[in-house]
Design an enzyme around this catalytic site. Structure first.
Site, PDB file in Angstrom:
ATOM      1  N   ALA A  38      19.343  50.525  53.017  1.00 28.28           N
ATOM      2  CA  ALA A  38      18.425  50.319  54.142  1.00 28.28           C
ATOM      3  C   ALA A  38      17.205  49.505  53.693  1.00 28.28           C
ATOM      4  CB  ALA A  38      17.985  51.658  54.711  1.00 28.28           C
TER       5      ALA A  38
ATOM      6  N   TYR B 264      17.121  47.452  51.185  1.00 23.28           N
ATOM      7  CA  TYR B 264      17.589  46.090  50.922  1.00 23.28           C
ATOM      8  C   TYR B 264      17.658  45.314  52.247  1.00 23.28           C
ATOM      9  CZ  TYR B 264      20.441  42.226  49.179  1.00 23.28           C
ATOM     10  OH  TYR B 264      20.898  40.976  48.842  1.00 23.28           O
ATOM     11  N   ASP B 265      18.226  45.958  53.252  1.00 25.01           N
ATOM     12  CA  ASP B 265      18.360  45.300  54.562  1.00 25.01           C
ATOM     13  C   ASP B 265      17.012  44.922  55.140  1.00 25.01           C
ATOM     14  OD1 ASP B 265      21.039  45.548  54.390  1.00 25.01           O
ATOM     15  OD2 ASP B 265      21.205  47.278  55.734  1.00 25.01           O
TER      16      ASP B 265
ATOM     17  N   GLU C  11      39.876  38.853  24.661  1.00 24.55           N
ATOM     18  CA  GLU C  11      39.476  39.398  25.970  1.00 24.55           C
ATOM     19  C   GLU C  11      40.654  39.274  26.936  1.00 24.55           C
ATOM     20  OE1 GLU C  11      36.907  36.553  28.369  1.00 24.55           O
ATOM     21  OE2 GLU C  11      36.729  35.696  26.349  1.00 24.55           O
TER      22      GLU C  11
ATOM     23  N   LYS D 268      42.943  38.151  30.011  1.00 23.24           N
ATOM     24  CA  LYS D 268      43.082  36.921  30.785  1.00 23.24           C
ATOM     25  C   LYS D 268      43.066  37.328  32.260  1.00 23.24           C
ATOM     26  CE  LYS D 268      45.912  32.747  30.695  1.00 23.24           C
ATOM     27  NZ  LYS D 268      46.000  32.499  32.124  1.00 23.24           N
TER      28      LYS D 268
ATOM     29  N   LYS E 208      39.995  33.588  21.084  1.00 29.89           N
ATOM     30  CA  LYS E 208      39.156  32.405  20.854  1.00 29.89           C
ATOM     31  C   LYS E 208      38.405  32.521  19.541  1.00 29.89           C
ATOM     32  CE  LYS E 208      37.696  32.836  25.404  1.00 29.89           C
ATOM     33  NZ  LYS E 208      36.733  32.668  26.481  1.00 29.89           N
TER      34      LYS E 208
ATOM     35  N   CYS F 139      60.681  46.556  66.772  1.00 27.20           N
ATOM     36  CA  CYS F 139      60.701  47.362  67.987  1.00 27.20           C
ATOM     37  C   CYS F 139      59.714  46.723  68.945  1.00 27.20           C
ATOM     38  CB  CYS F 139      60.271  48.793  67.667  1.00 27.20           C
ATOM     39  SG  CYS F 139      59.835  49.720  69.144  1.00 27.20           S
TER      40      CYS F 139
HETATM   41  S1  IVH Z   1      39.051  30.775  28.030  1.00 18.25           S
HETATM   42  C1  IVH Z   1      39.746  25.874  27.194  1.00 18.25           C
HETATM   43  N1  IVH Z   1      39.206  33.198  28.968  1.00 18.25           N
HETATM   44  O1  IVH Z   1      43.274  30.786  31.984  1.00 18.25           O
HETATM   45  C2  IVH Z   1      40.212  26.998  27.972  1.00 18.25           C
HETATM   46  N2  IVH Z   1      40.348  31.497  30.132  1.00 18.25           N
HETATM   47  O2  IVH Z   1      45.170  28.385  30.643  1.00 18.25           O
HETATM   48  C3  IVH Z   1      39.549  28.262  27.528  1.00 18.25           C
HETATM   49  N3  IVH Z   1      41.504  32.293  32.143  1.00 18.25           N
HETATM   50  O3  IVH Z   1      41.922  27.617  32.385  1.00 18.25           O
HETATM   51  C4  IVH Z   1      39.776  29.286  28.528  1.00 18.25           C
HETATM   52  N4  IVH Z   1      40.907  34.383  31.972  1.00 18.25           N
HETATM   53  O4  IVH Z   1      41.008  29.441  33.907  1.00 18.25           O
HETATM   54  C5  IVH Z   1      39.587  31.930  29.134  1.00 18.25           C
HETATM   55  N5  IVH Z   1      39.207  35.407  29.696  1.00 18.25           N
HETATM   56  C6  IVH Z   1      39.581  34.123  29.860  1.00 18.25           C
HETATM   57  C7  IVH Z   1      40.377  33.726  30.927  1.00 18.25           C
HETATM   58  C8  IVH Z   1      40.751  32.401  31.027  1.00 18.25           C
HETATM   59  C9  IVH Z   1      41.565  33.497  32.678  1.00 18.25           C
HETATM   60  C10 IVH Z   1      42.126  31.073  32.690  1.00 18.25           C
HETATM   61  C11 IVH Z   1      41.243  29.899  32.610  1.00 18.25           C
HETATM   62  C12 IVH Z   1      41.992  28.855  31.811  1.00 18.25           C
HETATM   63  C13 IVH Z   1      43.391  29.398  31.828  1.00 18.25           C
HETATM   64  C14 IVH Z   1      44.063  29.131  30.493  1.00 18.25           C
END
Ligand code: IVH
Length: 752
Positions: free
Chosen positions: A39, A41-42, A127, A129, A305, A445
């Site tokens: 509320a 916030y609104d 992490e 995907k 990564k 139906c």
């Molecule tokens: S890192 C240079 N992390 O999956 C690409 N990508 O084919 C580095 N994706 O294009 C991507 N979750 O759109 C990364 N935790 C994540 C991701 C993620 C989904 C997608 C992203 C990327 C594709 C990889």
């Protein structure tokens, strides 16, 4: 904040309000730790809206008020990415064609890193995907400049108007000590959280809208919308996972990038696991596989990564993918179980869906005991039989699906399943007749009064474009049906104000009354509905293929609802389509079914020409009405079938009992009345007798279409008696009165 003595400067107050709202937005959506009530916030939101309304010069595309969606756009502009949007080449998944396992490929990837960097242990992050749509967000001086899709990696679509509606995307970045970076390009994923996706699909199904196959399709489809207001209604979410172009304080590692995101209020994908060596890397992948079912979004893999930005630069790129990233795909969990039975569910729009009743098994984190089999065709394609052992997985890790039958395990007594036979041709919910439309796989139906469809039928009935009974929404309709007060929309007209006022919309434990005031409003709206025009009523009935425009056209062509079952126009439209099918089938030139010999050819040619003649007569008869394509053979058939069914007859009877007789507001006089004088048989009165080759009804229609009046008994005002075989007494009377007696051929010539 509110200084009583200061003259409020609107620009300053607007800035304050925006900062405050974005702050609370972030606490709510990104940190899940709200500090103020909805509320409150609104209240702030409304104050900002009012100020912006009063001072149009202060309106800003990045104002929190824009989250509900701005004006629709004409089309997508193209944007060139500041830094190419790459993807991942190294994707490791179980490949039935290869002997390599994903684990072995991941180890190979790590060994390549070792070779290229000349070290044994390389720090990486792991992490989940996200199964979503890649997006690039560009912030300049801490303000969202634009958002773009990946496109071909070089240029993408500008989707800023849609992305602004996503609450977890900050429109302005929260200030840090040194201020936000002058340029920050965030790479991340837009997705639909699993639960929200399931709820949305369920709702769409209830409304008779097509459902999405998986959250990623739903997300991609939503982002392609031109109207951001529609996007604002969809439960989209965003998480960051990478960096594109950047101008700001030096960033050395993924860790530092994570801290920057946190300070700026940008949500980051979690968990982000740091691994110092290969063993830890493999363990982290295993951990994500184990925990992925608890994530709020669908995931089918993990991304690995290199942690150090310096090392990433050393490793560099290969065509369109970095050498420092890889994806590991998990195999979808599949389980075998037995199919105990197939039951039929009647959806809220009347579709009959076969459902596999399974021996419960744990798949991807939840117990699965039912899976949709979609329709009869799907059952046949997969050859699913009761008693079979089937392989189950969750499509997109969310919706349970039968992958295939394990043929070797089929018991001898397993028999093929026929939906139609199983339900005996009747709706299992109401016993109404079921039908399958041509070109469609679903059985439906069509009973307006089917209890399984009661809630959706009541909603359609009361909706704004139908009878506009304000106050009867989903919750009230549900409560009325659940408490057996209404089983069909027409029951609404038997409601008493007192009964509605005390209606419990909540549960027995937590009751919530509808209230006297609301009840009075509904009763008044129902009263108004009684005199709403025919087109509204037709639309309200939700007859298949009768939408808004068809309803209007039907009301233009008919005065009352009870004129529809005997409508000359609808019968002609339906009949001519049926005759046309027959004509094509018997045509001697039908390649699928050619005549066997010359005699058959000749006979078929004759029948074909006759049919052609009858079709053209039907067409001529309705030509003066200039029926719009909104009412074609399909809609006509649907309307007639409905009123011919027991269910439709019951509706008409019930309406008459309730004193409901809607009248058209735009009914046009029959063209035959308007232009009667121009027709060849205008002013002629005709009587029919004896057996006619086309039947008397047909002859009556033909004559009327040409302006004749066809009556039942001979008088001195009769112009012609059309006499077929037999027909004694009328012949005699005509003779006495001097009325001209003509045979069928002559009558046909008069008709032309
Ligand atoms: S890192 C240079 N992390 O999956 C690409 N990508 O084919 C580095 N994706 O294009 C991507 N979750 O759109 C990364 N935790 C994540 C991701 C993620 C989904 C997608 C992203 C990327 C594709 C990889």
């Amino acid at each position: 904040m509110d200084d009583l003595f200061a003259t409020p400067d609107p620009a300053q107050r607007v800035a304050e309000l925006r900062a405050e709202l974005e702050h609370h937005n972030r606490l709510y959506y990104t940190e899940a730790a709200p500090e103020i009530s909805d509320a409150d916030y609104d209240k702030l939101f409304r104050e900002l809206e009012q100020l912006e309304g009063k001072h149009p010069e202060l309106v800003d595309a990045n104002s929190p008020t824009q989250r509900v969606g701005g004006e629709p756009i004409e089309g997508f502009e193209q944007v060139r990415h500041l830094v190419p949007m790459l993807s991942i080449d190294d994707v490791f998944e179980l490949d039935p064609e290869s002997t390599d396992t994903p684990e072995a490929e991941l180890i190979e990837f790590y060994q390549r890193l070792r070779k290229n960097l000349g070290r044994e242990d390389i720090a990486v992050t792991i992490e989940p995907k996200i199964d979503g749509v890649a997006v690039s967000l560009v912030y300049r001086q801490g303000r969202l400049d634009y958002a773009a899709t990946r496109g071909d990696g070089e240029t993408g679509d500008d989707i800023t108007h849609n992305v602004r509606t996503i609450r977890s995307v900050p429109l302005t970045l929260s200030a840090t000590d040194s201020g936000p970076p002058s340029l920050l390009e965030i790479r991340g994923e837009i997705f639909m959280p699993s639960e929200a996706f399931a709820a949305m699909n369920e709702e769409r199904d209830e409304q008779g809208l097509p459902t999405f196959a998986n959250p990623r399709n739903a997300t991609a489809g939503t982002l392609k919308q031109l109207d951001p207001k529609k996007v604002a209604e969809r439960p989209l979410d965003f998480l960051a996972h990478g960096l594109g172009a950047y101008e700001g304080p030096e960033l050395a590692t993924e860790d530092e990038f994570g801290r920057l995101l946190e300070s700026l209020g940008i949500p980051r994908n979690q968990p982000l696991i740091a691994a110092a060596n290969l063993g830890e890397t493999l363990a982290a992948v295993g951990r994500i596989n184990h925990e992925r079912h608890d994530l709020p979004y669908g995931t089918d893999g993990a991304v690995i990564k290199v942690a150090s930005y310096e090392e990433r630069r050393t490793l560099g790129f290969r065509s369109r993918a970095p050498r420092w990233a890889a994806a590991y795909k998990f195999r979808p969990e599949q389980k075998e179980t037995t199919l105990k039975a197939i039951t039929i569910q009647v959806g809220r729009t009347g579709v009959l869906t076969p459902v596999a009743e399974l021996e419960p098994v744990l798949v991807s984190g939840t117990t699965v005991s039912r899976a949709t089999l979609h329709n009869q065709e799907e059952i046949e394609r997969k050859d699913v039989r009761i008693g079979d052992t089937v392989l189950i997985e969750k499509a997109g890790e969310i919706i349970p699906a039968v992958v295939k039958v394990i043929a070797e395990k089929r018991p001898a007594e397993a028999t093929p399943f026929s939906l139609y036979d199983h339900v005996g041709g009747q709706c299992p919910s109401c016993g109404g007749p079921i039908a399958r439309e041509e070109g469609f796989v679903a059985w439906r139906c069509g009973n307006f009064e089917c209890p399984a469809q009661a809630v959706s039928k009541i909603r359609q009935f009361a909706s704004r474009k139908a009878l506009d009974i304000d106050g009867i929404g989903e919750i009230v309709a549900e409560a009325l049906v659940r408490r057996s007060i209404c089983t069909t929309p027409l029951d609404l007209f038997t409601l008493e104000e007192h009964q509605l006022g005390t209606l419990n919309l909540g549960s027995d434990e937590e009751p919530r009354r509808f209230g006297e005031k609301n009840a009075a409003k509904v009763v008044a709206a129902l009263d108004r509905a009684r005199s709403k025009p025919l087109d509204r009523w037709l639309f309200a009935m939700g007859i298949r293929h009768v939408g808004e425009s068809a309803s209007k056209e039907l009301a233009r062509l008919h005065r009352h609802l009870d004129d529809l079952p005997d409508s000359e126009i609808l019968h002609a439209l339906r009949d001519s389509a049926r005759l046309e099918e027959e004509r094509k089938r018997i045509s001697p030139r039908n390649k699928d079914h050619p005549p066997a010999d010359d005699a058959e050819k000749e006979e078929r040619q004759k029948q074909h020409d006759e049919l052609k003649q009858r079709i053209s007569e039907l067409e001529q008869r309705i030509a003066p009405y200039e029926v719009s394509p909104d009412v074609g053979p399909v809609a006509s058939d649907s309307v007639l079938t409905f009123f011919e069914s027991e269910a439709g007859q019951h509706v008409l009877k019930r309406m008459s009992e309730l004193g409901l007789r809607p009248e058209s507001a735009n009914h046009l006089p029959k063209p035959s009345e308007a232009d009667a004088a121009d027709l060849p048989l205008a002013g002629k009165t005709v009587v029919l007798t004896g057996t006619l080759s086309v039947g008397r009804d047909e002859m009556k229609r033909l004559l009327e279409a040409k302006g004749a009046k066809v009556t039942g008994s001979i008088s001195k005002n009769t112009d012609y008696l059309v006499a077929g075989e037999g027909g004694g007494s009328k012949r005699d009377k005509a003779g006495k009165l001097g009325v001209e007696i003509i045979d069928e051929d002559r009558a046909r010539r008069l008709i032309g």
